[in-house]
Design an enzyme around this catalytic site. Structure first.
Site, mmCIF file in Angstrom:
data_model
loop_
_atom_site.group_PDB
_atom_site.id
_atom_site.type_symbol
_atom_site.label_atom_id
_atom_site.label_comp_id
_atom_site.label_asym_id
_atom_site.label_seq_id
_atom_site.Cartn_x
_atom_site.Cartn_y
_atom_site.Cartn_z
ATOM 1 N N LYS A 107 -4.351 -10.950 -6.717
ATOM 2 C CA LYS A 107 -5.652 -10.871 -6.006
ATOM 3 C C LYS A 107 -6.833 -10.100 -6.297
ATOM 4 O O LYS A 107 -6.607 -9.101 -6.824
ATOM 5 C CB LYS A 107 -5.372 -10.490 -4.396
ATOM 6 C CG LYS A 107 -5.977 -10.803 -3.418
ATOM 7 C CD LYS A 107 -5.452 -10.400 -2.046
ATOM 8 C CE LYS A 107 -5.476 -8.911 -2.019
ATOM 9 N NZ LYS A 107 -5.298 -8.237 -0.409
ATOM 10 N N LYS A 116 0.676 -0.998 0.074
ATOM 11 C CA LYS A 116 0.027 -0.049 0.045
ATOM 12 C C LYS A 116 0.800 1.359 -0.122
ATOM 13 O O LYS A 116 0.490 2.405 -0.563
ATOM 14 C CB LYS A 116 -0.892 0.104 1.219
ATOM 15 C CG LYS A 116 -2.069 -0.908 1.075
ATOM 16 C CD LYS A 116 -3.117 -0.753 1.807
ATOM 17 C CE LYS A 116 -4.379 -1.649 1.672
ATOM 18 N NZ LYS A 116 -5.425 -1.726 2.540
ATOM 19 N N LYS A 152 -10.482 -4.690 -4.010
ATOM 20 C CA LYS A 152 -11.160 -3.375 -4.067
ATOM 21 C C LYS A 152 -10.404 -2.351 -4.680
ATOM 22 O O LYS A 152 -10.978 -1.468 -5.219
ATOM 23 C CB LYS A 152 -11.693 -2.780 -2.662
ATOM 24 C CG LYS A 152 -12.550 -3.766 -1.962
ATOM 25 C CD LYS A 152 -12.633 -3.092 -0.374
ATOM 26 C CE LYS A 152 -13.303 -4.226 0.358
ATOM 27 N NZ LYS A 152 -13.005 -3.817 2.095
HETATM 28 P P1 TYM Z 1 -10.567 -6.086 3.932
HETATM 29 O O1 TYM Z 1 -11.591 -5.150 4.317
HETATM 30 O O2 TYM Z 1 -9.535 -5.597 3.178
HETATM 31 O O3 TYM Z 1 -11.076 -7.489 3.541
HETATM 32 C C1 TYM Z 1 -11.993 -8.245 4.535
HETATM 33 C C2 TYM Z 1 -12.036 -9.476 4.448
HETATM 34 O O4 TYM Z 1 -11.886 -10.206 2.966
HETATM 35 C C3 TYM Z 1 -10.843 -10.841 2.796
HETATM 36 N N1 TYM Z 1 -10.594 -10.998 1.410
HETATM 37 C C4 TYM Z 1 -10.318 -11.822 0.762
HETATM 38 N N2 TYM Z 1 -10.367 -13.227 0.759
HETATM 39 C C5 TYM Z 1 -10.086 -13.886 -0.337
HETATM 40 N N3 TYM Z 1 -9.592 -13.683 -1.436
HETATM 41 C C6 TYM Z 1 -9.651 -12.164 -1.544
HETATM 42 N N4 TYM Z 1 -9.171 -11.804 -3.024
HETATM 43 C C7 TYM Z 1 -10.010 -11.656 -0.711
HETATM 44 N N5 TYM Z 1 -9.697 -10.051 -0.504
HETATM 45 C C8 TYM Z 1 -10.243 -9.842 0.742
HETATM 46 C C9 TYM Z 1 -10.042 -10.493 3.742
HETATM 47 O O5 TYM Z 1 -8.954 -11.476 4.161
HETATM 48 C C10 TYM Z 1 -10.693 -9.980 4.933
HETATM 49 O O6 TYM Z 1 -10.777 -11.402 5.766
HETATM 50 N N6 TYM Z 1 -7.192 -5.819 7.822
HETATM 51 C C11 TYM Z 1 -8.832 -6.331 7.532
HETATM 52 C C12 TYM Z 1 -9.765 -6.022 8.246
HETATM 53 C C13 TYM Z 1 -9.728 -5.847 9.735
HETATM 54 C C14 TYM Z 1 -9.855 -7.169 10.535
HETATM 55 C C15 TYM Z 1 -9.822 -6.808 11.839
HETATM 56 C C16 TYM Z 1 -10.003 -8.473 10.242
HETATM 57 C C17 TYM Z 1 -9.384 -5.144 10.492
HETATM 58 N N7 TYM Z 1 -9.546 -5.618 11.926
HETATM 59 C C18 TYM Z 1 -9.741 -7.709 12.989
HETATM 60 C C19 TYM Z 1 -10.051 -9.380 11.274
HETATM 61 C C20 TYM Z 1 -9.866 -9.118 12.266
HETATM 62 C C21 TYM Z 1 -9.000 -6.169 5.945
HETATM 63 O O7 TYM Z 1 -8.191 -5.187 5.406
HETATM 64 O O8 TYM Z 1 -9.849 -6.684 5.355
#
Ligand code: TYM
Length: 333
Positions: A196, A113, A199
């Site tokens: 991957k 990022k 978004k």
């Molecule tokens: P975020 O918002 O980017 O994504 C949310 C969830 O979706 C999963 N994900 C994917 N899984 C499979 N293939 C993909 N291409 C893909 N893109 C996204 C992510 O692994 C995630 O589970 N840091 C985290 C948010 C967060 C969080 C937490 C998660 C903040 N605090 C505490 C668990 C516990 C994030 O950026 O997710």
């Protein structure tokens, strides 16, 4: 007793990766009588990248609507907004004093990022995994269902839990277990099977969003990159064919089947035969979610009431854990 915690950022539309990699697995935990589920919308994480202030509250509601539409039941799980529980940020500061810069510098998401401009990246982006650790530890969560890309962040949370316990000679924070489950823990782009699904990718054609209409889903699948070979009868035949592997994985995850079963069904067929069936399946599984999401978005007061209930339950845990953490750390009270 298990305590389950996970979250998603309200950065933009949720896509198939978010749904199959995480959200779908969250739903399953709700039926475990030994599990207490907490699912939050992590708005404090969303502001570590550029965002529209005028849009943040609505984007937050939209993620909550997606959770409910995908099957998270507010009677079984607490659904809430991260920023409404100040204890997340308070615990983050306490943990930040124990987080090593070197470990944070090695976080691949930060490197991706921040790009070439790491010198100008914000402190919030750098400290992002510490806030994520606080999200988890403030509930003493035992299980964290996420996609594969969050594994390194989870390792940091585990590391901080044990650093805390060792430093203060306590057995206070449990080691949170990453739950990277399902057939599709890493969903790839529809246009490039080595990237991957995300978004932040520039082209919307790379992903299927939970808000896409059936026509958009059909168009994106029709344009999805494939290769010229017919589909093989076993997984070994997908080696070196990342786009084919991704499409088979998506089909299997949506159909609740294994990849092997899907291959047996399509063995020897061309993508021209696979794609129409895949479109039908994707529309059948995703359009009810989209419809329910839209219905919830038409009734923001109902979302707000669900979030307020969820927040009350979550806060009662978080305030107790924070008070105990502060006591262990020797704070004046
Ligand atoms: P975020 O918002 O980017 O994504 C949310 C969830 O979706 C999963 N994900 C994917 N899984 C499979 N293939 C993909 N291409 C893909 N893109 C996204 C992510 O692994 C995630 O589970 N840091 C985290 C948010 C967060 C969080 C937490 C998660 C903040 N605090 C505490 C668990 C516990 C994030 O950026 O997710």
């Amino acid at each position: 007793m298990k305590r389950i915690l996970s979250g998603m950022q309200p950065t933009s539309q949720l896509h198939l990766g978010n749904y199959l990699g995480a959200l779908k697995n969250w739903v399953a935990f709700q039926d475990d009588p030994n599990a207490q589920c907490l699912y939050c919308v992590v708005d404090l994480h969303a502001i570590t990248a550029s965002y529209e202030a005028a849009n943040l509250a609505n984007a937050t509601r939209e993620i909550a609507a997606a959770y409910i539409a995908a099957g998270i039941d507010p009677d079984k799980s607490s659904i809430f907004v991260q920023s409404s529980i100040p204890e997340h940020s308070q615990l983050m500061w306490l943990l930040a004093t124990m987080a090593q810069m070197g470990k944070l510098e090695r976080m691949t998401q930060f490197k991706d990022k921040a790009g070439k401009n790491a010198e100008r990246a914000g402190l919030g982006l750098f400290a992002y995994p510490v806030l994520m650790a606080a999200d988890i530890l403030i509930y003493k969560a035992t299980h964290v269902p996420v996609g594969e890309d969050q594994k390194q962040h989870l390792e940091l949370a585990r590391d901080l839990a044990s650093t805390f316990n060792t430093r203060y000679g306590v057995d206070f924070f449990p080691q949170p277990e990453p739950v990277i489950a399902g057939v599709a823990p890493r969903v790839m782009s529809l246009r490039d099977g080595t990237q991957k699904m995300s978004k932040s990718a520039d082209s919307d054609m790379t992903r299927i969003n939970l808000t896409d209409t059936p026509d958009m889903i059909a168009k994106k699948i029709k344009k999805a990159k494939t290769d010229a070979e017919p589909l093989p009868e076993n997984l070994a035949g997908l080696d070196g064919r990342p786009e084919a592997l991704n499409l088979i994985t998506l089909y299997a995850a949506l159909a609740d089947k294994s990849k092997e079963e899907v291959l047996l069904h399509f063995a020897g067929k061309q993508f021209g035969q696979f794609k129409p069936e895949f479109i039908d399946l994707a529309v059948e599984k995703l359009s009810p979610i989209t419809t329910r999401m839209n219905e919830f978005m038409d009734d923001p007061a109902q979302i707000d009431s669900i979030l307020s209930d969820g927040s009350e339950k979550a806060r009662s845990i978080a305030s107790e854990v924070l008070a105990k953490t502060q006591e262990i750390m020797g704070f004046y009270s």
